[in-house]
Write a protein that holds these residues in place. Structure first.
Motif, PDB file in Angstrom:
ATOM      1  N   UNK A   1      -8.027  21.045  -6.561  1.00  0.00           N
ATOM      2  CA  UNK A   1      -9.236  20.365  -7.006  1.00  0.00           C
ATOM      3  C   UNK A   1     -10.010  19.852  -5.793  1.00  0.00           C
ATOM      4  N   UNK A   2     -11.192  19.334  -6.032  1.00  0.00           N
ATOM      5  CA  UNK A   2     -11.997  18.754  -4.946  1.00  0.00           C
ATOM      6  C   UNK A   2     -11.247  17.613  -4.276  1.00  0.00           C
ATOM      7  N   UNK A   3     -10.604  16.769  -5.083  1.00  0.00           N
ATOM      8  CA  UNK A   3      -9.869  15.627  -4.530  1.00  0.00           C
ATOM      9  C   UNK A   3      -8.705  16.096  -3.654  1.00  0.00           C
ATOM     10  N   UNK A   4      -7.936  17.072  -4.152  1.00  0.00           N
ATOM     11  CA  UNK A   4      -6.798  17.595  -3.377  1.00  0.00           C
ATOM     12  C   UNK A   4      -7.289  18.265  -2.100  1.00  0.00           C
ATOM     13  N   UNK A   5      -8.381  19.046  -2.202  1.00  0.00           N
ATOM     14  CA  UNK A   5      -8.884  19.758  -1.020  1.00  0.00           C
ATOM     15  C   UNK A   5      -9.310  18.784   0.068  1.00  0.00           C
ATOM     16  N   UNK A   6      -9.924  17.673  -0.329  1.00  0.00           N
ATOM     17  CA  UNK A   6     -10.347  16.685   0.660  1.00  0.00           C
ATOM     18  C   UNK A   6      -9.162  15.986   1.303  1.00  0.00           C
ATOM     19  N   UNK A   7      -8.164  15.674   0.508  1.00  0.00           N
ATOM     20  CA  UNK A   7      -7.025  14.923   1.050  1.00  0.00           C
ATOM     21  C   UNK A   7      -6.110  15.784   1.901  1.00  0.00           C
ATOM     22  N   UNK A   8      -5.972  17.070   1.543  1.00  0.00           N
ATOM     23  CA  UNK A   8      -5.116  17.965   2.323  1.00  0.00           C
ATOM     24  C   UNK A   8      -5.916  18.820   3.305  1.00  0.00           C
TER      25      UNK A   8
ATOM     26  N   UNK B   1      -0.270  10.436   2.003  1.00  0.00           N
ATOM     27  CA  UNK B   1      -0.572  11.721   2.637  1.00  0.00           C
ATOM     28  C   UNK B   1       0.239  11.777   3.926  1.00  0.00           C
ATOM     29  N   UNK B   2       1.082  12.808   4.047  1.00  0.00           N
ATOM     30  CA  UNK B   2       1.950  12.950   5.218  1.00  0.00           C
ATOM     31  C   UNK B   2       1.355  13.980   6.180  1.00  0.00           C
ATOM     32  N   UNK B   3       1.489  13.701   7.482  1.00  0.00           N
ATOM     33  CA  UNK B   3       0.946  14.564   8.521  1.00  0.00           C
ATOM     34  C   UNK B   3       2.051  14.957   9.495  1.00  0.00           C
ATOM     35  N   UNK B   4       1.919  16.158  10.072  1.00  0.00           N
ATOM     36  CA  UNK B   4       2.865  16.544  11.118  1.00  0.00           C
ATOM     37  C   UNK B   4       2.385  16.005  12.467  1.00  0.00           C
ATOM     38  N   UNK B   5       3.088  16.362  13.533  1.00  0.00           N
ATOM     39  CA  UNK B   5       2.739  15.802  14.846  1.00  0.00           C
ATOM     40  C   UNK B   5       1.452  16.388  15.423  1.00  0.00           C
ATOM     41  N   UNK B   6       0.886  17.389  14.748  1.00  0.00           N
ATOM     42  CA  UNK B   6      -0.409  17.938  15.151  1.00  0.00           C
ATOM     43  C   UNK B   6      -1.539  17.414  14.264  1.00  0.00           C
ATOM     44  N   UNK B   7      -1.229  16.382  13.485  1.00  0.00           N
ATOM     45  CA  UNK B   7      -2.188  15.710  12.600  1.00  0.00           C
ATOM     46  C   UNK B   7      -2.692  16.606  11.462  1.00  0.00           C
ATOM     47  N   UNK B   8      -1.871  17.586  11.086  1.00  0.00           N
ATOM     48  CA  UNK B   8      -2.180  18.434   9.944  1.00  0.00           C
ATOM     49  C   UNK B   8      -1.549  17.820   8.693  1.00  0.00           C
ATOM     50  N   UNK B   9      -2.339  17.673   7.634  1.00  0.00           N
ATOM     51  CA  UNK B   9      -1.804  17.139   6.372  1.00  0.00           C
ATOM     52  C   UNK B   9      -0.842  18.153   5.769  1.00  0.00           C
ATOM     53  N   UNK B  10       0.404  17.743   5.543  1.00  0.00           N
ATOM     54  CA  UNK B  10       1.408  18.688   5.036  1.00  0.00           C
ATOM     55  C   UNK B  10       1.689  18.508   3.545  1.00  0.00           C
ATOM     56  N   UNK B  11       1.458  17.339   3.008  1.00  0.00           N
ATOM     57  CA  UNK B  11       1.535  17.164   1.554  1.00  0.00           C
ATOM     58  C   UNK B  11       0.938  15.824   1.173  1.00  0.00           C
ATOM     59  N   UNK B  12       0.649  15.679  -0.096  1.00  0.00           N
ATOM     60  CA  UNK B  12       0.273  14.371  -0.627  1.00  0.00           C
ATOM     61  C   UNK B  12       1.134  14.084  -1.848  1.00  0.00           C
ATOM     62  N   UNK B  13       1.364  12.842  -2.096  1.00  0.00           N
ATOM     63  CA  UNK B  13       2.169  12.476  -3.260  1.00  0.00           C
ATOM     64  C   UNK B  13       1.683  11.156  -3.833  1.00  0.00           C
ATOM     65  N   UNK B  14       1.898  11.009  -5.128  1.00  0.00           N
ATOM     66  CA  UNK B  14       1.677   9.736  -5.811  1.00  0.00           C
ATOM     67  C   UNK B  14       3.011   9.342  -6.425  1.00  0.00           C
ATOM     68  N   UNK B  15       3.477   8.161  -6.089  1.00  0.00           N
ATOM     69  CA  UNK B  15       4.753   7.677  -6.593  1.00  0.00           C
ATOM     70  C   UNK B  15       4.525   6.404  -7.393  1.00  0.00           C
ATOM     71  N   UNK B  16       5.204   6.317  -8.532  1.00  0.00           N
ATOM     72  CA  UNK B  16       5.126   5.139  -9.380  1.00  0.00           C
ATOM     73  C   UNK B  16       6.480   4.442  -9.389  1.00  0.00           C
ATOM     74  N   UNK B  17       6.461   3.138  -9.129  1.00  0.00           N
ATOM     75  CA  UNK B  17       7.672   2.311  -9.141  1.00  0.00           C
ATOM     76  C   UNK B  17       7.447   1.134 -10.083  1.00  0.00           C
ATOM     77  N   UNK B  18       8.455   0.805 -10.879  1.00  0.00           N
ATOM     78  CA  UNK B  18       8.354  -0.420 -11.683  1.00  0.00           C
ATOM     79  C   UNK B  18       8.427  -1.608 -10.728  1.00  0.00           C
ATOM     80  N   UNK B  19       7.568  -2.585 -10.949  1.00  0.00           N
ATOM     81  CA  UNK B  19       7.521  -3.729 -10.041  1.00  0.00           C
ATOM     82  C   UNK B  19       8.804  -4.550 -10.061  1.00  0.00           C
ATOM     83  N   UNK B  20       9.640  -4.384 -11.104  1.00  0.00           N
ATOM     84  CA  UNK B  20      10.922  -5.096 -11.141  1.00  0.00           C
ATOM     85  C   UNK B  20      11.975  -4.470 -10.239  1.00  0.00           C
ATOM     86  N   UNK B  21      11.741  -3.244  -9.764  1.00  0.00           N
ATOM     87  CA  UNK B  21      12.801  -2.498  -9.097  1.00  0.00           C
ATOM     88  C   UNK B  21      12.660  -2.384  -7.591  1.00  0.00           C
TER      89      UNK B  21
END
Length: 244
Positions: A112-119, A212-232
């Motif tokens: 998507x447009x959002x993914x293309x911009x972030x990666x 958004x994670x980057x390698x040592x050449x500043x290339x975006x290698x993946x993006x992730x969204x993680x959800x955690x319960x605030x109690x945990x």
């Protein structure tokens, strides 16, 4: 047994009895508490008394309720360093735990447009979307949605399996490792999808961590969204003090 002739209300006596059993290890951290019926029979008290005692202990943070599953002895929150680049598997191993995942789905789709911009990839190119539940022992810790460019990682879908670290796959199959990341932390309310994955209630407060994670050449290698319960989990930030 509780003392019905005491001036101390029965629900307070029951609270004390449950607390003592937790402190003595009769009820272990993360363990399910006996049902209301079982507590009524064990302590010869009414259901109203049990509910009042349990509700007080939930409000005080000693117990936690999980919708559709029961009431559990609350475990201490995990502490995650917000600026750390290590992944779930590395963190669990470093903290003396065994990483465990449940693979829900992996899908090849167009960026998507959002993914293309972030990666930093073209709109419409193929990406792999991976959805997993990450566990702390038998308890869901995080619901993860991650996205990888298949131009950068061709045939990545052929290496996916239930209990394999994604960082391990990137390192062993593609000789790529994250060197830094950008993170955005928000608090959101659980939708049906997140509540089902995390075994919590709809509209429960969750941490939403976008990374958004980057390698040592500043290339975006993946993006992730993680959800955690605030109690945990609690997120911490460690930074040096600049004395200049």
């Amino acid at each position: 047994m509780l003392n019905s002739d005491s001036s101390i209300p029965l629900y307070l006596q029951l609270k004390q009895a449950i607390t003592e059993n937790i402190n003595r290890g009769v009820y272990l951290q993360g363990e399910k508490l006996p049902t209301e019926t079982e507590l009524c029979e064990a302590y010869n008290v009414s259901r109203i008394t049990v509910r009042k005692a349990v509700l007080d202990l939930v409000e005080e943070g000693l117990l936690v309720r999980q919708q559709g599953k029961g009431t559990f002895v609350k475990r201490p929150k995990l502490k995650r360093e917000l600026v750390s680049v290590n992944g779930y598997s590395e963190y669990m191993v470093s903290s003396g735990n065994t990483p465990h995942y449940k693979l829900l789905s992996y899908t090849i789709k167009e960026a998507s447009k959002d993914i293309s911009e972030k990666l930093n990839i073209p709109i419409g190119c193929n990406v792999l979307e991976l959805r997993r539940i990450l566990y702390r022992d038998k308890e869901p810790l995080s619901y993860e949605i991650s996205t990888y460019s298949l131009d950068l990682f061709p045939d990545l879908d052929q290496h996916i399996s239930g209990d394999v670290s994604m960082h391990g796959i990137l390192r062993d199959k593609y000789d790529v490792a994250p060197a830094r990341n950008n993170k955005i932390l928000n608090v959101v309310f659980a939708s049906f999808e997140e509540a089902e994955a995390l075994s919590c209630g709809i509209s429960d407060a969750l941490y939403e961590l976008e990374k958004i994670a980057y390698n040592d050449e500043q290339v975006a290698i993946y993006m992730s969204i993680l959800y955690y319960h605030t109690n945990h989990v609690s997120f911490t930030i460690s930074s040096p003090f600049d004395q200049q």
